[in-house]
Design an enzyme around this catalytic site. Structure first.
Site: not given
Lengths: 679, 679, 679
Positions: A122, A161, A169, A171, A317, A367-368
């Site tokens: 992601r 987030e 980055c 680039c 969260e 598994f979160h």
């Protein structure tokens, strides 16, 4: 000092939901429609009143470039609304679909080593990439226009987030944006050469296009180049956020916006970001295997409150039980999730939310944990705890408008943080968070609440200001602190402060040049230690403490010595000093003393400055006060594994149990009391 | 249960050499012709009857593209044949010559970070590269046609240690091949999106060409993408092997083929590979500095036998004394090479071979030992041991047709292995080999032999099946195991089994969903430990053991508890269970108990299932039985550094010494006895 | 044996400055002109008589390609000269300006992984790049012509710390240069294939253009390719140096040249480099946190003297107090800088210089100390020490022409060093410097001075030659050593010597083949240890010592055993041997004994060879003698933290204090005496 007397309305995240928020990230696109019906039923069972929707739905909303599919989102929005659940709607731009990388390979981020990262996880976008930004903004526009009047819409959740995996980055497009940013900052190439100190190592730039990001290089890269890169990279992501925000503000001016922070997240200068949010929100994942993680968590909650200028914030969260991204992921013990949720409320949150509603069946986060675990809701400890907390929270609605008062402020400057932790320093072990924690923990243990303040803060109203390591001096902070002390405040500052200006140039004239007057001393040399090395200091009362990390060799210039070195060639010279300056006092710590010594020093500081604990309680019990104009809400949180007894100094009403307590209240392990009383 | 009653012919690797194979890799191209003559003389002196030829000879056989030079190979084949030495002829395709990289730079492999690797070492080819494959096949065709009728040719050696350095390649050609493989697996892009769970993190693919290998990405890569990449990469190399094999089978249908395996080599699913071999062969390099390395080596030998369905296999490579590729390379102690060679024969090998015949004078393996060491043959311990073993081996020809019986099978599924060791798991420390070894070692110590079986195995004939960590459930293994227990078998399974399907999707319905019935329980939560953390379990007899790594929080649903947790909030809940199911019994271990506890559990399991040790012997002595229709061959191997006395339960003939033993036999340190008796 | 009777003139770095050099790197381009005036005033105060100028000034001298600006340099040269300060003028080519990278991206260096490094730090050039070389040479020509007759010019400083960050480059231009270098070395591709042993692993090259640098590859790269790459890379940088030197020598034939070395710097074969210098100079940065760093520093000083064939050398860089490039940078204790400076003079230096004159205000080295520290000169310990040393040094001018005698030589061959530390060896822990130090430290502690010699050295005049690990045998060293011993010399050699020829091919015939005769033994096998493993040896006197790292299994062939193994299967076989050969004796150590055993062996060697300590002194005191035709200068350096008393064996004049000492002299902690007497 934050003004605690505000109207209730200002403290509500949205007037549409005048309650403590309770809910979580909801990703219905992962499940068949049959599950949706079960979801809303279970949400009601759990007391959920808000969900974050669409965080990672871009590829679902726009499966092919420019081809939008909102039907499913319409349906789920309506379903939620029909069940009384409000929506924190994501702009869904946190992770672009694979087609963007295919159409625009240059939108993929590049590391300092020149590796162009791939889709498959992601956040695979370059923050400065035009194609990404245009596609994101187009989507945001569609979303805002479609749902502007939807009755479930209560909050916009921009991105997600920001920067957690790709804070920068390297680039060519980023390089171009960096150059543009530098031109705006410096105007001329000569000014940049001056600021960067390019006279050294033959780095002088003749033209702007010779400048690059701090890509992999033969050795230490120019420190000001590194620092400006940090500044630029935080700004580049902020620009992404701003572009989305301005679209939303134009179309839905009355819907508040947020983006979820990640506590003390170094890459982004949250002081700049928070100014552009209507409500601060935070993601918090303390390590259950660390018995002290609640201390660092309290600290990050105090930061969130401070970022919003004292306004209530959202715990956007946390996890019900266990995550999947650490090497080892133990579960939260029974009661631990509840305890840590109340800690957030105690420190100013008006909402408790989870990632995520239903634990995924597939993908990298399966598994979160979720509010609905893999084993389902029958005979499930996790679900039971979720349901009980949801049932309990409405009892706390009376504190929605209450704020958290604090007499002490800790100075936190992201730019100084970046600068001091760069390479080629006297010691690589001077780490900002660890230094802040060495001040915060003793105060936390004594139940003294602190705020955080930026370097351009108004310090009026605080009794004490702590500056654990203010390596970089900017924004008139030297004058501000001098005036603060002069007017009667107390300043405590540690070693390696006042060393450079905002260009990372040494402030000549004897360390710490801009603070010599207020501190009444000069640091002739500093002597960093190697790991395992220690020294000792002797206090005026004869007690001796161990210290590590660093020694300053100090000349007094008005200050008095509180402690002296016992070892090494500077034995007998001052290690800790105190200086009466104007109406106030400034302390200086030329080393890192052991915890018990920090406790003693800070106790002296607090006593002198008349800063008192909220309540005297047994060790391991946290007490925080929220208050509004006429009521006080005392949160008592037992972090120990045994029952404790707390003495009260006035009669109080326990919001959670409905009981009235006069003299004392007993709390089981991991239990909580919220005691309401008049001010 | 492997049928031990086969004809002798089936057990011979080739009818042309009805003896135990003895020899090694022979690389005459490294030496002048004068040495060749000495080589064959010394081979005869050492009892060598077969050599592996041409493993790395491609650049020598085809120095320029399409220009073949076989004269030197003709000469050496003839020379060997003239001296009675047979040839395991390599296809020489393990390492392409530098000209291939020059002509076809795209044939070089690329890492996940995008680094294109260079020639200069070996194996520098992308498994999916057309140019490599075509050049390799052309060479194989030439070799097969030239030597199809050569009397020395006894076996084809395809490639060499497939994938040992380059198990996968991330280049664009590999990406194209991956996409093709995925299309074959899934048919539609929708099916792939479902299988990969791309609804999460906005990963939904619109077209096949958006898909890439799991190249470097911002964070955790989609787990099913990773898993399919493993599957594809194993298949891509298998396709290379298959293409060579089909050429050989067409031209020389009667010459058996092999490729040398590397024990428990994770990247290749050897179950799929072994089905395409006539004889399984293995390379084995136990670390002489590890006093327990012979246990893991026994385990890999049992795997080799099992891969071939019980047929004899070949120890294709071991070293006489020391290797050069570890950071520190101690030598094998006197007798150790012989002892480990007999261990291979005990566990089903019909041949003992070395890398390599003569230690190289140059190159990256010059410090890798040879049968002929650098110091030569005079006054050389190494050469003496080589010669003596060669002289001794023909005495073992009687056991060529004997097989190794086993009552216990361990389930090993490469795909589950890949899946469970991917990232983003509850614990990164659940490692398949370590879990298998925790079962294998106690059985090894009791001299109980085990087979390995794949998830689609026929379990008929086994008394006990062990499933140390069957994370992924596929190939009807759930039904197979249920039926096995139902019919009277015993199953022992450990925690974190039955978690996902073959797409790595959670099997909902309460862990471990597909095994809840046969195990009689439900796992409500699992609690992985951080390093150093332990818990304890109390057995029904009151004994208490330490366990680490993991706790399951278990609800019984028919099973009985054999042990309970003593600590943490689940103290008193079951940790180890036993469930009578149909005619059989299933055990479940919700943690990793210490070794002595595993021994006790497995002893109980064996006793109940009537599985008996081959012979009761002192600790450190290994006993294995091979048997044919009427004879039994008992291998007794003393791994200790002292002499031991072994009690026999029947009179036996020692094949090595010619002695007859009635009651007992004494073995010196590192000594071996092979005792023949009637069944 | 270095001839100590030379004329004074030969020992002067330049007749223009017949004094001990004292000064540092001076970077006036970093400071405003106002500071320049203060600089020269302070230099005079500090006794500075020479500065290194322009080291990183390229971008300042040539801000745009071909556009030179020397006005500022003219001004500063004149200013320095006017104040009596001489100039070591840099060619300024150590770090090209950013415009070079912009104009010629291919001039940037590339790592073995293919990462092209960026500007932003320093030294970002490929050594084989034409554009870099041409631009550098053009600049050097300009400089030489402009300042050829400047009265301040005393020394040319070519480049700076060649290769410290970029010792090699893997780009295509480097590959082409490598191929050219290989063609010159081998002539034909067949010869290269022979030398590289390409018959192994199918590496045979058909044409030159198939050859590449040892870029990232699947596994161990061909060792001879690696070795030739080391040779080529050292030569490539040497060629850069040579090209600049030849320009300087043409234009200013009388100005001596140097480039600053970095002690035992592995990438560059300093024996080859030093032959092309008029004066050897060195940069030395011992770690103040290492209590033994002065031993390794002494060793590097002895190397510097030896590189120049015994001529005085220059300590070109050290730091006054602390550096900034280690993870932790403690400061030098009071007196430590002075002590370490005298150590350099004791071991043959005729100058003490610092990096840098004035601590920078900006850039990556701003926390690297200077002669003028950030705090300024008032109340500064650092400045006081600088000033006092400068005042003291002229008293030592009498020793300018004195040399350092030595009876012992240590063989150091860069090529063998490269070869033995490559991968795929019996043990990765055989490290050349650590092995040399294990010989050097016991001799240092006994105050026995040693020289270093290359493999083609003339050993005449030495009594003892030490060959700690002479893995590679070339340059007739085998014959040289045989003749040396035969003529009465003593040789001490350690394990893993005499293993390969210069192509890294095993020397067959029994290890260590070329030394078997002189050592009187054969090594049948070697047994490297794993970390933590030890063995023991028993000496003929019954004493027992621990050893680690390695065991040789030795057959005596004329030698006698001095010590035997006590453990393992070779217990009782020789571990250390002694062989009378011709007029001399050779010792062989088949392991790494503990320090106390090395001391005992070397004491025996020295006693037998009549090598005596300079003076018997308490532990921690270093004594070194410099001497000229008629005078002896005894340096006594107290490295301990207490006062010590030294007994003298003749009356001496203390150059530093002016005192006369007859029997004894007392030295405080970190104090120094320089005692002059007749020879």
């Amino acid at each position: 000092m934050i003004d605690t007397r505000t109207t209730e309305m200002q403290e509500l995240i949205s007037p549409k939901l005048p309650h403590i928020f309770y809910g979580g990230d909801y990703n219905p696109e992962q499940w068949p429609k049959a599950t949706w019906q079960e979801d809303v039923r279970l949400m009601q069972e759990a007391g959920v009143n808000v969900v974050s929707l669409g965080i990672f739905a871009w590829a679902w909303l726009e499966p092919r470039p420019g081809e939008y599919h909102f039907e499913w989102l319409d349906e789920i929005m309506d379903l939620l609304h029909a069940h009384g659940i409000m929506v924190d709607l994501a702009t869904a731009t946190a992770s672009p679909p694979p087609w963007l990388a295919k159409l625009h390979p240059e939108s993929l981020p590049v590391t300092a080593d020149g590796v162009r990262l791939s889709p498959g996880s992601r956040q695979q976008y370059c923050p400065s990439n035009h194609a990404y930004r245009e596609a994101a903004q187009a989507l945001v526009k569609q979303l805002a226009e479609r749902y502007r009047d939807h009755p479930a819409l209560i909050l916009w959740h921009i991105g997600n987030e920001y920067g957690c995996h790709i804070p920068d980055c390297y680039c060519d497009q980023s390089a171009a944006a960096f150059r543009e940013w530098l031109q705006q900052r410096y105007g001329t190439i000569e000014a940049l050469n001056d600021a960067w100190g390019t006279a050294f190592w033959s780095q002088r730039y003749g033209t702007w296009d010779e400048i690059n990001p701090p890509r992999a290089a033969p050795t230490f890269i120019n420190p000001t180049q590194q620092l400006d890169w940090r500044r630029f990279s935080s700004d580049a992501l902020l620009e992404c956020y701003e572009q989305e925000r301005s679209i939303l503000k134009e179309i839905t001016p009355d819907v508040p916006v947020t983006t979820n922070f990640m506590g003390f997240f170094k890459p982004l200068d949250y002081w700049k970001w928070a100014r552009r949010e209507d409500v601060v929100s935070n993601d918090s994942y303390p390590d259950p295997s660390d018995p002290h993680s609640h201390v660092a968590q309290a600290m990050s909650y105090d930061l969130m409150r401070s970022l919003g200028g004292g306004k209530p914030w959202l715990l956007m969260e946390q996890v019900t039980s266990q995550v999947q991204w650490r090497p080892h992921n133990p579960l939260k013990r029974p009661g631990q999730m509840r305890l840590l949720s109340y800690q957030a409320l105690a420190r100013g949150a008006n909402g408790i939310m989870f990632f995520q509603w239903r634990a995924s069946q597939a993908g990298a986060e399966k598994f979160h944990g979720g509010m609905v675990p893999h084993v389902g809701t029958a005979n499930s400890r996790v679900w039971d705890e979720v349901r009980k907390l949801g049932a309990e929270l409405p009892r706390l609605d009376p504190l929605l408008a209450a704020r958290v008062p604090a007499d002490i402020a800790i100075l936190l400057d992201w730019e100084s943080w970046w600068a001091v932790e760069q390479d080629a320093k006297p010691s690589q072990d001077v780490r900002v968070l660890s230094q802040i924690l060495s001040y915060y923990a003793p105060l936390f243990m004594r139940n003294i609440t602190v705020d955080f303040v930026p370097p351009n803060a108004d310090l009026h109203g605080y009794k004490v200001v702590l500056a654990p390591n203010l390596y970089m001096v900017r924004d008139d902070i030297a004058q501000t602190l001098e005036q603060f002390v002069s007017n009667g405040g107390t300043l405590v500052m540690s070693f390696f402060s006042g060393i450079v200006d905002e260009r990372d140039h040494i402030l000549l004239g004897g360390y710490p040049a801009p603070f010599r007057r207020v501190l009444g001393l000069r640091v002739e040399e500093f002597d960093p230690y190697v790991p395992g090395q220690t020294n000792h200091i002797r206090m005026s009362d004869g007690s001796t403490y161990t210290c590590d990390l660093w020694s300053d060799v100090i000349d007094l210039e008005g200050a008095e010595a509180l402690a002296y070195w016992t070892d090494d060639f500077y034995a007998g010279r001052p290690a800790i000093t105190r200086h009466a300056f104007g109406q106030g006092i400034s302390y200086y710590l030329g080393t890192r003393p052991e915890q018990v010594c920090m406790e003693q020093i800070l106790e002296q500081v607090c006593n002198e400055a008349d800063v008192r604990p909220v309540l005297a309680v047994p060790p391991g019990v946290e007490v925080v006060r929220r208050e509004n104009a006429d009521r006080s809400f005392l949160f008592v949180l037992n972090h120990t594994t045994s029952a404790v007894e707390i003495g009260l100094n006035q009669t109080a009403h326990n919001l959670l149990t409905g009981e009235e307590h006069s003299e004392r209240v007993t709390l089981q392990s991991r239990a909580v009391a919220v005691l309401e009383s008049g001010r």
